[in-house]
Structures are given as C-alpha cells and as structure tokens.
Design an enzyme around this catalytic site. Structure first.
Site, short mmCIF file in Angstrom:
data_model
loop_
_atom_site.label_atom_id
_atom_site.label_comp_id
_atom_site.label_asym_id
_atom_site.label_seq_id
_atom_site.Cartn_x
_atom_site.Cartn_y
_atom_site.Cartn_z
N ASN A 1 -9.36 0.46 7.96
CA ASN A 1 -11.31 0.50 8.29
C ASN A 1 -11.17 0.84 9.37
O ASN A 1 -12.82 0.53 10.52
CB ASN A 1 -12.09 -0.58 7.63
CG ASN A 1 -12.01 -0.30 5.56
OD1 ASN A 1 -11.58 1.30 5.08
ND2 ASN A 1 -12.88 -1.45 5.21
N TYR B 1 1.11 -1.20 -0.07
CA TYR B 1 0.06 -0.21 -0.46
C TYR B 1 0.89 1.17 0.34
O TYR B 1 0.15 2.22 -0.15
CB TYR B 1 -1.00 0.04 1.77
CG TYR B 1 -1.56 -1.11 1.45
CD1 TYR B 1 -2.77 -1.64 0.59
CD2 TYR B 1 -2.13 -1.63 2.32
CE1 TYR B 1 -3.54 -2.49 0.56
CE2 TYR B 1 -2.52 -2.95 2.33
CZ TYR B 1 -3.67 -3.59 1.30
OH TYR B 1 -4.28 -4.19 0.74
N ASN C 1 -13.96 5.19 5.19
CA ASN C 1 -14.25 4.31 6.11
C ASN C 1 -13.47 4.69 7.30
O ASN C 1 -13.46 4.31 7.98
CB ASN C 1 -13.64 2.90 5.08
CG ASN C 1 -15.56 2.32 4.13
OD1 ASN C 1 -15.90 3.08 4.38
ND2 ASN C 1 -14.55 1.85 3.33
N HIS D 1 -5.17 6.13 -0.94
CA HIS D 1 -4.93 6.19 0.22
C HIS D 1 -4.74 6.76 1.03
O HIS D 1 -4.72 6.29 2.39
CB HIS D 1 -5.70 4.34 0.69
CG HIS D 1 -7.53 4.73 1.20
ND1 HIS D 1 -7.89 5.59 1.88
CD2 HIS D 1 -8.14 3.45 1.42
CE1 HIS D 1 -9.04 5.05 1.59
NE2 HIS D 1 -9.16 3.47 1.78
#
Length: 189
Positions: free
Chosen positions: A66, A14, A113, A19
């Site tokens: 999340n 990631y 989220n 994000h």
C-alpha cells in the site's frame, strides 16, 4: 536507463502469495540478466546492471504494497528517469486469469492499492506496466485474504511460467519497445 519495479510485500509470511507476483517476476528477470537485488536503499532492495543492452535498476519496494509509491518516487527522483518511457511496474492483477499477462502504457490503478500509491506519488498514470494475472477472487472470499493467499496445485506451475513470461516481456520492452512487446505478450496463452 530503466527502472523496473516488482510489487509485493516483504517478509517470509508473504513469500509466494498472489500479491507478490511482481516480486517473483522481477527476481526471475534478475536471474536472467545476472543482477543481484540485494542493496537496501530507496525503501527497496535494488540491483543495477545491464539487460538487453540497456542500463537497468531492478527494485523490490520494501514498504509493503500500500506504500509502494514512496519507494518508486525515491527511485525516480534519484535516477531522474522519464516516467512515461523508462519506468516499468510489474504487479499482480485479479482481473486476469492465472498466468495471463497484459502490458499497458498507462491506465488507472484498477483497485490495486500498490498502483494507487504509485499513481498518487508520481502524479501520473502514464507509465509502463506489466500485469500478471493471478485469477479472480472466488465468491465469498475476502479480497485481502485472497491476494495474500498462496497458489495451490497446478496454479504453482502456471505462475512459475507466468513469472518467466513477465521477465521475457520486460526484456522485450527493453529490446524492442512497448508496442512490439504488447503485440507479442498481450495474447491469451
């Protein structure tokens, strides 16, 4: 004392995704304030230090986006800060053009989220946030695929500058307060 948490997802997979704009912004702030974010506690990587004359805890929750609220709740409970005035969350926002910032004192999760999780765990929407624009999802794209995608070409340079500005915006909040920082950084660049 302030807690400044940058949101993102842990792991190589990631790194440098849309994000993870919060992670990148907090890392940039850590470099500017000479704070190492290496200690593992509160379901996060954290670093303590002084920035702009204020005691700060910089955090990168390691719970995945999340579940960010779990880590932020633990930090808030341990340090016993006033959430409305001493918590700053930095995160990505698809409703802003790449590189644009928006500082807010409160607000809804806006479909994010990580912010939904934080609001749920804290029981309030009243805390400072710095939104880092990553651009709107192109038509036909899956939202998850988009925010977990990487920046390309000129966007990479735009975002490096955005992380710098987000770090400077956080420093301005510490130095001058949220209202002054909002006046300076909520303008379109």
């Amino acid at each position: 004392m302030y807690i400044i948490a940058g949101l993102g997802n842990p792991g190589k997979k990631y790194e440098n995704t849309r994000h993870n704009a919060g992670f990148m912004s907090v890392e940039t702030l850590a470099d500017k304030c000479r704070i190492d974010i290496e200690t593992k506690k509160f379901k996060a990587l954290v670093g303590n230090g002084v920035c702009e004359g204020q005691k700060v805890v910089l955090a990168r929750p390691q719970t995945f986006m999340n579940l960010s609220g779990e880590s932020v709740r633990e930090l808030v409970d341990f340090y016993k800060i006033d959430v409305a005035s001493e918590l700053i969350i930095i995160y990505d926002d698809i409703s802003l053009e790449p590189g644009q910032l928006r500082i807010r004192k409160k607000g809804s999760a806006g479909g994010h989220n990580g912010m939904k999780s934080i609001i749920r765990h804290l029981g309030t929407q009243e805390f400072l946030r710095i939104k880092v624009g990553v651009g709107e999802k192109p038509e036909g794209y899956d939202l998850a695929d988009y925010v977990l995608g990487h920046f390309h070409g000129d966007e990479k340079i735009t975002m490096i500058n955005a992380y710098e500005r987000a770090a400077e915006a956080a420093k301005a909040i510490l130095r001058e307060g949220a209202d002054s920082a909002m006046n300076e950084y909520n303008r379109k660049v």
